[in-house]
Motif scaffolding. Structure first.
Motif, short mmCIF file in Angstrom:
data_model
loop_
_atom_site.label_atom_id
_atom_site.label_comp_id
_atom_site.label_asym_id
_atom_site.label_seq_id
_atom_site.Cartn_x
_atom_site.Cartn_y
_atom_site.Cartn_z
N MET B 1 0.85 -1.20 0.00
CA MET B 1 0.00 0.00 0.00
C MET B 1 0.88 1.24 0.00
SD MET B 1 -3.16 -0.41 -0.23
CE MET B 1 -4.28 0.90 -0.66
N MET B 48 -6.64 8.66 -17.20
CA MET B 48 -5.67 7.78 -17.86
C MET B 48 -4.71 8.56 -18.76
SD MET B 48 -5.92 4.90 -16.64
CE MET B 48 -7.06 4.11 -15.53
N VAL B 51 -2.30 10.15 -16.39
CA VAL B 51 -1.39 9.16 -15.82
C VAL B 51 -0.27 8.82 -16.82
CG1 VAL B 51 -1.20 6.72 -15.15
CG2 VAL B 51 -2.98 8.16 -14.13
N VAL B 62 2.62 3.66 -13.03
CA VAL B 62 1.68 3.94 -11.94
C VAL B 62 0.65 2.81 -11.86
CG1 VAL B 62 -0.08 5.53 -11.07
CG2 VAL B 62 1.94 6.43 -12.23
N LEU B 64 -2.66 0.70 -11.21
CA LEU B 64 -4.07 1.08 -11.22
C LEU B 64 -4.69 1.06 -9.82
CD1 LEU B 64 -5.85 1.68 -13.66
CD2 LEU B 64 -6.55 -0.71 -13.66
N ASN B 65 -4.19 0.17 -8.97
CA ASN B 65 -4.86 -0.01 -7.67
C ASN B 65 -4.68 1.16 -6.73
OD1 ASN B 65 -2.10 -0.79 -7.46
ND2 ASN B 65 -2.53 -1.73 -5.50
N LEU B 67 -5.24 4.30 -7.66
CA LEU B 67 -6.11 5.41 -8.09
C LEU B 67 -7.24 5.73 -7.11
CD1 LEU B 67 -6.35 4.87 -11.96
CD2 LEU B 67 -4.66 6.13 -10.65
N PRO B 68 -7.94 4.72 -6.58
CA PRO B 68 -9.06 5.07 -5.69
C PRO B 68 -8.64 5.88 -4.48
CG PRO B 68 -9.18 2.75 -6.33
CD PRO B 68 -7.85 3.27 -6.80
N ASP B 69 -7.36 5.78 -4.09
CA ASP B 69 -6.90 6.49 -2.90
C ASP B 69 -6.27 7.84 -3.21
OD1 ASP B 69 -7.55 4.65 -0.78
OD2 ASP B 69 -6.09 3.30 -1.69
N VAL B 70 -6.16 8.16 -4.49
CA VAL B 70 -5.53 9.42 -4.87
C VAL B 70 -6.61 10.47 -5.12
CG1 VAL B 70 -4.18 10.60 -6.64
CG2 VAL B 70 -3.47 8.36 -5.84
N LEU B 76 -1.09 12.32 -5.04
CA LEU B 76 -0.41 11.77 -6.21
C LEU B 76 1.10 11.95 -6.09
CD1 LEU B 76 -0.60 10.38 -8.95
CD2 LEU B 76 -0.87 12.62 -10.01
#
Lengths: 589, 89
Positions: B1, B48, B51, B62, B64-65, B67-70, B76
């Motif tokens: 993480m 995208m 990115v 970068v 993909l997993n 992204l939901p936390d950024v 970022l």
């Protein structure tokens, strides 16, 4: 490995699977079941090749290897106690692991449920809500996915009764069952696809082996005229019907090699799609309009001819998945003509997951067939042909003839069958039509009437060719994604100061056919700057929850029409707004 | 993480602000707390495309997993710092 240093830059194992197999006869999806289809495909040399965003081969999976790995994993799944009919959810990444697990399920009668991957910044909650809804609705016993996504799955699964969450690698350590593989019947369920339905009320389309084969056969034989020399390229996600069926199951059941680019890599580097088509001499590839648009936009910044592409073998550049934008397609054709692209390659088609995938195809070597009709006539359910230059012309693209073995009727509001150039609801009947939505009798009853599928789409005939003009149901399609107005309204109505019935999410269409998602919001504020703030908040909240940008239009309190039972009359709200019967509140400062 | 929430380097933030310029269609001020979705109206396609530019600029990949936390430029930048550090180790 020492040999590879001396040999070549590309290790021998990472060469794309061949297009043709010597002394092998292609069979176009005339099998009873998916395991039978893979057993036959395993006799060929064709298969799947996976590319990175930079166009480098990352993995090669000949159908032969796919079968061996799937059978091995199948026996381990059975050994872990999975029984025929059990559901297993799979995060549908564009990887060999997804395919191995999907087919492992097939060999033991377990029903795979492909689930989406997250693709947006900061939408953790919305994504978790979405996959949770699909896991609960399908009653999945296990979930598999790439290791890096499993923390999100665990969070989504917190309140469910899942037995196992893990990766394909975990399965390798399980003990194989001593029992035989399960021989599925042709009318057994093969997989469940969540491609329609709202986030809060997901509806899973049940697809049987027989329905899948019927549609794959029609698609390969009549839609794209598959045969020797044909090769496909795809960046479409495996959690949508066009990616899953069109470019995975449909290809495998006709022993056709496909070159894959992950969807997120396509979005980052769209021109890699065309490079693969060019390098491997692909003949078939599909995308929604926006895929072509991304490429045309990217190439506009480059000097003509500088890409070194050869797109002359690309025989079928399919368009589907959302309303076709003719001007976007024409811009693509013009931009790539210097690379040998022919606009005759464009092949418009129509379909939906409830019919496995395909309903109609425009055919090969025709290009887009445009039909210009009078906008005012459309509102009166008539598609009156006018000249392209007419001031109020709307342009549509013919989606071609219905696939053989299937019937389509266009029906009026009273259920009567309509004739040529009359606009009505599109109904489909035939062997590809789903048996229903999984565990959802009410939704099934709403969609299937006397065996006929109500597609919820509006269309008309020109001779025996189908033209789609939009949705009769309220669903919004934004960049190929289905968005339900109920989800948007639910988000809006949970904002402080707003209540249930205060919003209507609709799609307005410009003269160029561009669709703009729009939300009408009832507003009780008189101060213009307060109104501005509200509109901004609504826009933001929708972005966060649904990931789409909507136009926000504030309207007076009690101006949105209601049905007799007090529900929002969404369709009428749209008609009234377009007719100017609902005023727009001023939000300019 | 990734350790989103840790303070990123000022250089990374500055570099992100610079490459964000052409993507800033809303005219929002670009500072560490600027949110991609709320302030810049990024939809998944723009995400995208952006990115891809980030990857080229920092020569990283970068995943993909994350992204939901950024949510913000700061998030970022912290993620980029971490990916760069990992790729050097």
């Amino acid at each position: 490995m020492q040999q590879s240093v001396a040999a070549s830059v590309v290790p021998p194992s990472l060469v794309p699977t061949p297009t043709d197999t010597p002394n092998f006869t292609k069979r176009l999806a005339n099998f009873d079941t998916l395991p039978a289809a893979l057993d036959y495909a395993a006799k060929s040399e064709t298969g799947f090749t996976f590319y990175s965003g930079r166009g480098v081969i990352e993995a090669v999976l000949p159908f032969r290897d796919l079968r061996d790995r799937a059978v091995d994993a199948a026996l381990r799944l059975a050994g872990a106690g999975l029984k025929p009919g059990d559901r297993v959810a799979l995060l549908a990444a564009t990887t060999p692991e997804f395919l191995v697990l999907f087919f492992a399920c097939q060999y033991v009668g377990v029903i795979p449920v492909p689930m989406p991957l997250p693709t947006a910044f900061g939408r953790r909650e919305a994504y978790i809500e979405q996959i949770k809804g699909q896991m609960v609705s399908s009653g999945a016993r296990m979930v598999f996915g790439p290791a890096e996504f499993l923390p999100l799955v665990r969070e989504a699964a917190a309140a469910t009764t899942l037995q196992f969450i893990g990766a394909l690698d975990d399965v390798a350590a399980w003990t194989q069952s001593g029992a035989d593989l399960h021989a599925a019947g042709t009318n057994d369920l093969s997989y469940i696809q969540y491609s329609s339905g709202s986030t809060r009320f997901p509806t899973g389309v049940m697809v049987t082996h027989a329905a899948l084969m019927a549609n794959s056969h029609a698609m390969n034989r009549y839609g794209v005229s598959n045969g020797p020399g044909q090769r496909a390229t795809s960046w479409l996600p495996f959690f949508h019907d066009m990616g899953l069926v069109g470019f995975m199951l449909g290809a495998l059941t006709s022993q056709t090699s496909v070159d894959y680019l992950a969807t997120e890599d396509f979005a980052r580097r769209p021109l890699t799609w065309l490079k693969i088509v060019s390098d491997n001499g692909s003949t078939v590839s599909y995308a929604p309009s926006f895929g072509y648009e991304l490429c045309a936009r990217r190439v506009a910044t480059m000097s003509e001819g500088s890409l070194g592409l050869d797109l002359s073998k690309w025989r079928i550049a399919g368009i589907g998945g959302e309303m076709i934008k003719p001007n976007v397609m024409q811009a693509f054709a013009a931009a790539f003509k210097p690379y040998g692209f022919s606009e005759k390659a464009f092949c418009a088609s129509y379909g939906l997951a409830e019919c496995v995938l395909a309903v109609s195809f425009a055919g090969t070597n025709k290009g887009m067939v445009l039909d210009h009709v009078d906008k005012a006539g459309l509102e009166d359910h008539r598609a009156v042909a006018v000249s392209e230059a007419a001031p109020d012309a709307r342009t549509f693209v013919s989606c071609g003839k219905i696939i053989p073995g299937h019937r389509v009727e266009i029906r009026g509001e009273g259920g009567e069958i309509l004739g040529e150039r009359q606009v009505g609801r599109v109904f489909v009947d035939g062997p590809s039509v789903m048996s229903g939505y999984f565990n959802d009798a009410a939704a099934t009853e709403g969609a299937l009437k006397d065996g006929w599928l109500d597609t919820g789409d509006l269309g008309y005939w020109i001779g025996d060719e189908l033209v789609i003009v939009g949705r009769a149901k309220d669903m919004m399609i934004v960049n190929g994604r289905n968005v339900w107005p109920q989800d948007i309204e639910w988000t809006v109505e949970h904002i402080d100061g707003l209540r249930s019935g205060d919003s209507a999410a609709i799609v307005l269409v410009g003269n160029d056919g561009a669709e703009k998602p729009t939300v009408l919001v009832q507003c009780r504020l008189s101060d213009v700057s307060e109104r501005n703030k509200l509109a901004a908040e609504v826009r933001t909240k929708i972005q966060e929850a649904s990931g789409i940008q909507c136009d926000i239009i504030l309207v007076p309190a009690r101006s949105l029409p209601k049905t007799t039972s007090g529900k929002l009359a969404r369709g009428r709200a749209k008609t009234m707004f377009m007719a100017g019967e609902i005023p727009r509140l001023d939000i300019a400062s | 993480m990734t350790t989103i929430g840790t303070e990123p380097s000022a250089q990374t933030v500055a570099a992100l602000v610079e490459i964000l310029g052409p993507f800033n269609k809303t005219g929002a001020e670009l500072k560490p707390g600027t949110r991609f979705t709320e302030d810049l109206n990024f939809d998944s396609l723009v995400v995208m495309e952006f990115v891809a530019v980030v990857e080229d600029t920092f020569d990283i990949s970068v995943p993909l997993n994350i992204l939901p936390d950024v949510a913000t430029i700061r998030d970022l930048a912290a993620a980029v710092d971490e990916i760069v550090a990992e790729s050097k180790s």
